[in-house]
Design a protein around this motif. Structure first.
Motif, PDB file in Angstrom:
ATOM      1  N   LEU A   1     -50.000 -65.322 106.415  1.00 31.84           N
ATOM      2  CA  LEU A   1     -50.362 -64.239 105.525  1.00 31.84           C
ATOM      3  C   LEU A   1     -51.139 -63.375 105.888  1.00 31.84           C
ATOM      4  CD1 LEU A   1     -52.324 -67.978 104.359  1.00 31.84           C
ATOM      5  CD2 LEU A   1     -50.325 -66.957 103.577  1.00 31.84           C
ATOM      6  N   GLN A   2     -51.755 -62.964 107.280  1.00 36.31           N
ATOM      7  CA  GLN A   2     -52.551 -61.834 106.988  1.00 36.31           C
ATOM      8  C   GLN A   2     -50.859 -60.785 106.760  1.00 36.31           C
ATOM      9  OE1 GLN A   2     -54.000 -61.477 110.758  1.00 36.31           O
ATOM     10  NE2 GLN A   2     -55.383 -62.562 110.430  1.00 36.31           N
ATOM     11  N   ARG A   3     -49.274 -60.877 107.254  1.00 33.27           N
ATOM     12  CA  ARG A   3     -48.359 -59.856 106.598  1.00 33.27           C
ATOM     13  C   ARG A   3     -48.251 -59.627 105.723  1.00 33.27           C
ATOM     14  NH1 ARG A   3     -43.784 -61.954 111.460  1.00 33.27           N
ATOM     15  NH2 ARG A   3     -44.799 -62.398 113.003  1.00 33.27           N
ATOM     16  N   GLY A   4     -48.461 -60.876 104.795  1.00 30.09           N
ATOM     17  CA  GLY A   4     -48.025 -60.690 103.587  1.00 30.09           C
ATOM     18  C   GLY A   4     -49.504 -59.942 102.648  1.00 30.09           C
ATOM     19  N   THR A   5     -50.727 -60.240 103.025  1.00 29.72           N
ATOM     20  CA  THR A   5     -51.516 -59.853 102.959  1.00 29.72           C
ATOM     21  C   THR A   5     -51.467 -58.435 102.843  1.00 29.72           C
ATOM     22  OG1 THR A   5     -53.175 -61.549 102.955  1.00 29.72           O
ATOM     23  CG2 THR A   5     -54.925 -59.633 103.086  1.00 29.72           C
ATOM     24  N   ARG A   6     -51.509 -57.520 104.270  1.00 31.59           N
ATOM     25  CA  ARG A   6     -51.570 -56.360 104.752  1.00 31.59           C
ATOM     26  C   ARG A   6     -50.133 -55.713 104.173  1.00 31.59           C
ATOM     27  NH1 ARG A   6     -51.479 -56.722 110.181  1.00 31.59           N
ATOM     28  NH2 ARG A   6     -49.989 -58.701 109.764  1.00 31.59           N
ATOM     29  N   PHE A   7     -49.580 -56.121 103.264  1.00 30.44           N
ATOM     30  CA  PHE A   7     -48.167 -55.348 102.638  1.00 30.44           C
ATOM     31  C   PHE A   7     -48.956 -55.745 101.422  1.00 30.44           C
ATOM     32  CE2 PHE A   7     -45.088 -55.201  99.770  1.00 30.44           C
ATOM     33  CZ  PHE A   7     -44.268 -53.737 100.346  1.00 30.44           C
ATOM     34  N   ALA A   8     -48.800 -56.668 100.403  1.00 35.03           N
ATOM     35  CA  ALA A   8     -50.362 -56.163  99.344  1.00 35.03           C
ATOM     36  C   ALA A   8     -51.197 -55.119  98.950  1.00 35.03           C
ATOM     37  CB  ALA A   8     -50.066 -57.604  98.688  1.00 35.03           C
ATOM     38  N   GLN A   9     -51.599 -55.294 100.101  1.00 38.20           N
ATOM     39  CA  GLN A   9     -52.849 -54.920  99.758  1.00 38.20           C
ATOM     40  C   GLN A   9     -52.590 -53.279  99.986  1.00 38.20           C
ATOM     41  OE1 GLN A   9     -54.969 -55.879 102.904  1.00 38.20           O
ATOM     42  NE2 GLN A   9     -56.654 -56.866 100.814  1.00 38.20           N
TER      43      GLN A   9
ATOM     44  N   VAL B   1     -43.540 -65.107 102.202  1.00 33.52           N
ATOM     45  CA  VAL B   1     -44.497 -63.784 103.171  1.00 33.52           C
ATOM     46  C   VAL B   1     -43.105 -63.105 102.110  1.00 33.52           C
ATOM     47  CG1 VAL B   1     -45.456 -62.924 104.519  1.00 33.52           C
ATOM     48  CG2 VAL B   1     -45.420 -65.259 104.489  1.00 33.52           C
ATOM     49  N   ARG B   2     -44.402 -61.975 101.963  1.00 30.01           N
ATOM     50  CA  ARG B   2     -43.860 -60.378 101.495  1.00 30.01           C
ATOM     51  C   ARG B   2     -44.208 -59.661 102.657  1.00 30.01           C
ATOM     52  NH1 ARG B   2     -44.889 -57.265  96.094  1.00 30.01           N
ATOM     53  NH2 ARG B   2     -43.420 -55.661  96.073  1.00 30.01           N
ATOM     54  N   VAL B   3     -42.987 -59.677 103.561  1.00 28.70           N
ATOM     55  CA  VAL B   3     -43.635 -59.013 104.089  1.00 28.70           C
ATOM     56  C   VAL B   3     -43.282 -57.481 104.385  1.00 28.70           C
ATOM     57  CG1 VAL B   3     -43.658 -60.696 106.340  1.00 28.70           C
ATOM     58  CG2 VAL B   3     -41.222 -59.012 106.164  1.00 28.70           C
ATOM     59  N   GLY B   4     -42.554 -56.911 103.423  1.00 28.88           N
ATOM     60  CA  GLY B   4     -42.235 -55.527 103.285  1.00 28.88           C
ATOM     61  C   GLY B   4     -40.722 -55.245 103.892  1.00 28.88           C
ATOM     62  N   PRO B   5     -40.639 -54.236 103.845  1.00 28.47           N
ATOM     63  CA  PRO B   5     -38.970 -53.499 104.088  1.00 28.47           C
ATOM     64  C   PRO B   5     -38.914 -53.419 105.920  1.00 28.47           C
ATOM     65  CG  PRO B   5     -39.929 -51.531 102.762  1.00 28.47           C
ATOM     66  CD  PRO B   5     -40.596 -53.352 102.605  1.00 28.47           C
ATOM     67  N   ASP B   6     -40.147 -52.862 105.836  1.00 26.45           N
ATOM     68  CA  ASP B   6     -40.090 -52.041 107.546  1.00 26.45           C
ATOM     69  C   ASP B   6     -40.932 -53.216 108.390  1.00 26.45           C
ATOM     70  OD1 ASP B   6     -39.820 -49.390 106.374  1.00 26.45           O
ATOM     71  OD2 ASP B   6     -42.221 -49.098 106.321  1.00 26.45           O
ATOM     72  N   ALA B   7     -41.223 -54.258 107.836  1.00 22.60           N
ATOM     73  CA  ALA B   7     -41.486 -55.364 109.041  1.00 22.60           C
ATOM     74  C   ALA B   7     -40.630 -56.831 108.947  1.00 22.60           C
ATOM     75  CB  ALA B   7     -43.095 -55.963 108.837  1.00 22.60           C
TER      76      ALA B   7
ATOM     77  N   GLY C   1     -51.966 -58.340  91.414  1.00 20.09           N
ATOM     78  CA  GLY C   1     -51.187 -58.432  90.692  1.00 20.09           C
ATOM     79  C   GLY C   1     -50.007 -58.076  91.703  1.00 20.09           C
ATOM     80  N   ASN C   2     -50.171 -58.370  92.942  1.00 17.98           N
ATOM     81  CA  ASN C   2     -48.330 -57.797  93.615  1.00 17.98           C
ATOM     82  C   ASN C   2     -48.472 -59.603  94.327  1.00 17.98           C
ATOM     83  OD1 ASN C   2     -47.725 -55.408  93.289  1.00 17.98           O
ATOM     84  ND2 ASN C   2     -49.890 -54.317  94.450  1.00 17.98           N
ATOM     85  N   MET C   3     -47.660 -59.319  94.348  1.00 14.76           N
ATOM     86  CA  MET C   3     -47.251 -61.510  95.617  1.00 14.76           C
ATOM     87  C   MET C   3     -47.897 -60.987  96.980  1.00 14.76           C
ATOM     88  SD  MET C   3     -44.875 -64.273  94.887  1.00 14.76           S
ATOM     89  CE  MET C   3     -44.630 -65.491  96.099  1.00 14.76           C
ATOM     90  N   SER C   4     -48.531 -61.595  97.734  1.00 10.23           N
ATOM     91  CA  SER C   4     -48.596 -61.500  98.837  1.00 10.23           C
ATOM     92  C   SER C   4     -47.611 -62.001  99.446  1.00 10.23           C
ATOM     93  CB  SER C   4     -50.216 -60.922  99.143  1.00 10.23           C
ATOM     94  OG  SER C   4     -50.596 -62.452  99.428  1.00 10.23           O
TER      95      SER C   4
END
Length: 109
Positions: free
Chosen positions: A96-104, A49-55, A36-39
């Motif tokens: 895609l790994q960046r987005g996957t890592r954050f979503a997970q 890509v959802r990398v998150g605030p830290d990245a 349910g979290n977009m990556s």
């Protein structure tokens, strides 16, 4: 605006076997979610890509990457990656790994 279906299929091929995978068409593009979290997603010919605030700042420092802004207010933690940044399969997988890592890292919705 239509999205690049060939790019969406390239993304789907990489993420479809991940635990909690789903895809949803939205805002003229397609988003790929994990629990349910977009990556990541595709809008036009670009990758989101959802990398998150830290990245976020590090991602923005890369060539062919810009802020994700649909409303006039950039979404911190999300970037738009132009096709020049992922010609190869390895480059696409790295984004895609960046987005996957954050979503997970997020709790399931």
């Amino acid at each position: 605006m239509a999205y690049d279906k060939a790019l969406a299929e390239r993304v789907r091929t990489i993420v479809k076997d991940l635990d909690g995978y789903s895809a949803k068409e939205m805002f003229g593009g397609i988003g790929f979610m994990l629990h349910g979290n977009m990556s990541c997603g595709v809008t036009g010919a670009d990758l989101i890509v959802r990398v998150g605030p830290d990245a976020y700042d590090q991602a923005l420092s890369q060539d062919h990457v810009r802020e994700f802004d649909m409303t006039g207010r950039p979404m911190r933690g999300w970037v738009v990656v132009q096709a020049e940044a992922f010609h190869s399969q390895e480059e696409l997988e790295a984004w895609l790994q960046r987005g996957t890592r954050f979503a997970q890292s997020l709790p399931p919705k």
